[in-house]
Motif scaffolding. Structure first.
Motif, PDB file in Angstrom:
ATOM      1  N   LEU A 253      -5.397  -4.004  -0.426  1.00  0.00           N
ATOM      2  CA  LEU A 253      -4.699  -4.137   0.858  1.00  0.00           C
ATOM      3  C   LEU A 253      -4.746  -5.575   1.360  1.00  0.00           C
ATOM      4  N   ALA A 254      -5.912  -6.182   1.302  1.00  0.00           N
ATOM      5  CA  ALA A 254      -6.068  -7.558   1.786  1.00  0.00           C
ATOM      6  C   ALA A 254      -5.142  -8.503   1.022  1.00  0.00           C
ATOM      7  N   LYS A 255      -5.125  -8.358  -0.292  1.00  0.00           N
ATOM      8  CA  LYS A 255      -4.298  -9.245  -1.116  1.00  0.00           C
ATOM      9  C   LYS A 255      -2.811  -8.968  -0.901  1.00  0.00           C
ATOM     10  N   THR A 256      -2.425  -7.707  -0.949  1.00  0.00           N
ATOM     11  CA  THR A 256      -1.013  -7.338  -0.853  1.00  0.00           C
ATOM     12  C   THR A 256      -0.422  -7.660   0.512  1.00  0.00           C
ATOM     13  N   LEU A 257      -1.203  -7.420   1.564  1.00  0.00           N
ATOM     14  CA  LEU A 257      -0.709  -7.657   2.922  1.00  0.00           C
ATOM     15  C   LEU A 257      -1.027  -9.061   3.429  1.00  0.00           C
ATOM     16  N   SER A 258      -1.728  -9.842   2.612  1.00  0.00           N
ATOM     17  CA  SER A 258      -2.145 -11.208   2.993  1.00  0.00           C
ATOM     18  C   SER A 258      -2.909 -11.192   4.316  1.00  0.00           C
ATOM     19  N   ILE A 259      -3.919 -10.320   4.360  1.00  0.00           N
ATOM     20  CA  ILE A 259      -4.755 -10.220   5.550  1.00  0.00           C
ATOM     21  C   ILE A 259      -6.218 -10.414   5.164  1.00  0.00           C
ATOM     22  N   ASP A 260      -7.028 -10.669   6.154  1.00  0.00           N
ATOM     23  CA  ASP A 260      -8.457 -10.829   5.974  1.00  0.00           C
ATOM     24  C   ASP A 260      -9.075  -9.514   5.476  1.00  0.00           C
ATOM     25  N   PHE A 261     -10.129  -9.633   4.680  1.00  0.00           N
ATOM     26  CA  PHE A 261     -10.811  -8.453   4.154  1.00  0.00           C
ATOM     27  C   PHE A 261     -11.258  -7.530   5.285  1.00  0.00           C
ATOM     28  N   ARG A 262     -11.761  -8.110   6.352  1.00  0.00           N
ATOM     29  CA  ARG A 262     -12.235  -7.322   7.493  1.00  0.00           C
ATOM     30  C   ARG A 262     -11.087  -6.533   8.130  1.00  0.00           C
ATOM     31  N   ASP A 263      -9.911  -7.147   8.243  1.00  0.00           N
ATOM     32  CA  ASP A 263      -8.742  -6.444   8.783  1.00  0.00           C
ATOM     33  C   ASP A 263      -8.316  -5.302   7.856  1.00  0.00           C
ATOM     34  N   ALA A 264      -8.393  -5.569   6.565  1.00  0.00           N
ATOM     35  CA  ALA A 264      -8.052  -4.534   5.589  1.00  0.00           C
ATOM     36  C   ALA A 264      -9.030  -3.369   5.682  1.00  0.00           C
ATOM     37  N   MET A 265     -10.299  -3.668   5.902  1.00  0.00           N
ATOM     38  CA  MET A 265     -11.304  -2.610   6.081  1.00  0.00           C
ATOM     39  C   MET A 265     -10.954  -1.746   7.285  1.00  0.00           C
ATOM     40  N   GLU A 266     -10.590  -2.402   8.368  1.00  0.00           N
ATOM     41  CA  GLU A 266     -10.247  -1.674   9.594  1.00  0.00           C
ATOM     42  C   GLU A 266      -9.054  -0.755   9.360  1.00  0.00           C
ATOM     43  N   LYS A 267      -8.046  -1.269   8.673  1.00  0.00           N
ATOM     44  CA  LYS A 267      -6.862  -0.461   8.393  1.00  0.00           C
ATOM     45  C   LYS A 267      -7.211   0.726   7.502  1.00  0.00           C
ATOM     46  N   TYR A 268      -8.019   0.461   6.490  1.00  0.00           N
ATOM     47  CA  TYR A 268      -8.387   1.542   5.567  1.00  0.00           C
ATOM     48  C   TYR A 268      -9.223   2.610   6.270  1.00  0.00           C
ATOM     49  N   TYR A 269     -10.294   2.198   6.922  1.00  0.00           N
ATOM     50  CA  TYR A 269     -11.217   3.169   7.505  1.00  0.00           C
ATOM     51  C   TYR A 269     -10.638   3.933   8.696  1.00  0.00           C
ATOM     52  N   SER A 270      -9.541   3.467   9.248  1.00  0.00           N
ATOM     53  CA  SER A 270      -8.894   4.207  10.331  1.00  0.00           C
ATOM     54  C   SER A 270      -7.739   5.079   9.804  1.00  0.00           C
ATOM     55  N   SER A 271      -7.609   5.134   8.486  1.00  0.00           N
ATOM     56  CA  SER A 271      -6.484   5.861   7.890  1.00  0.00           C
ATOM     57  C   SER A 271      -6.832   7.299   7.513  1.00  0.00           C
ATOM     58  N   LYS A 272      -5.794   8.070   7.367  1.00  0.00           N
ATOM     59  CA  LYS A 272      -5.918   9.443   6.880  1.00  0.00           C
ATOM     60  C   LYS A 272      -6.436   9.425   5.441  1.00  0.00           C
ATOM     61  N   LEU A 273      -6.010   8.436   4.680  1.00  0.00           N
ATOM     62  CA  LEU A 273      -6.440   8.306   3.290  1.00  0.00           C
ATOM     63  C   LEU A 273      -7.960   8.213   3.195  1.00  0.00           C
ATOM     64  N   ALA A 274      -8.587   7.431   4.053  1.00  0.00           N
ATOM     65  CA  ALA A 274     -10.048   7.291   4.026  1.00  0.00           C
ATOM     66  C   ALA A 274     -10.715   8.645   4.255  1.00  0.00           C
ATOM     67  N   ARG A 275     -10.188   9.409   5.175  1.00  0.00           N
ATOM     68  CA  ARG A 275     -10.756  10.741   5.450  1.00  0.00           C
ATOM     69  C   ARG A 275     -10.557  11.678   4.260  1.00  0.00           C
ATOM     70  N   GLN A 276      -9.413  11.570   3.604  1.00  0.00           N
ATOM     71  CA  GLN A 276      -9.147  12.415   2.436  1.00  0.00           C
ATOM     72  C   GLN A 276     -10.082  12.062   1.283  1.00  0.00           C
ATOM     73  N   ILE A 277     -10.299  10.784   1.068  1.00  0.00           N
ATOM     74  CA  ILE A 277     -11.198  10.356   0.000  1.00  0.00           C
ATOM     75  C   ILE A 277     -12.627  10.781   0.308  1.00  0.00           C
TER      76      ILE A 277
END
Length: 63
Positions: free
Chosen positions: A15-39
């Motif tokens: 996510l960080a690489k593809t969206l050109s965002i900071d790792f911390r921002d990518a973490m926030e996006k991931y951990y607030s997602s439905k995908l994180a809960r499913q995993i």
């Protein structure tokens, strides 16, 4: 458990690489997602899928 941690790290890095965002921002996006809960719950064996496909799905459907 280690596999899930590696999967999550791979998704976040992708996510960080593809969206050109900071790792911390990518973490926030991931951990607030439905995908994180499913995993976390292992829903429908989702944690056995390729991290790139999961990350692309997250980008397309949740961001």
């Amino acid at each position: 458990m280690i596999y899930k941690q590696n999967l999550e790290t791979d998704i976040i890095e992708y996510l960080a690489k593809t969206l050109s965002i900071d790792f911390r921002d990518a973490m926030e996006k991931y951990y607030s997602s439905k995908l994180a809960r499913q995993i976390e719950s292992g829903e429908n064996g989702i944690d056995n899928l390729d991290y790139k496909n999961l990350a692309e799905d997250l980008i397309e459907n949740e961001l």
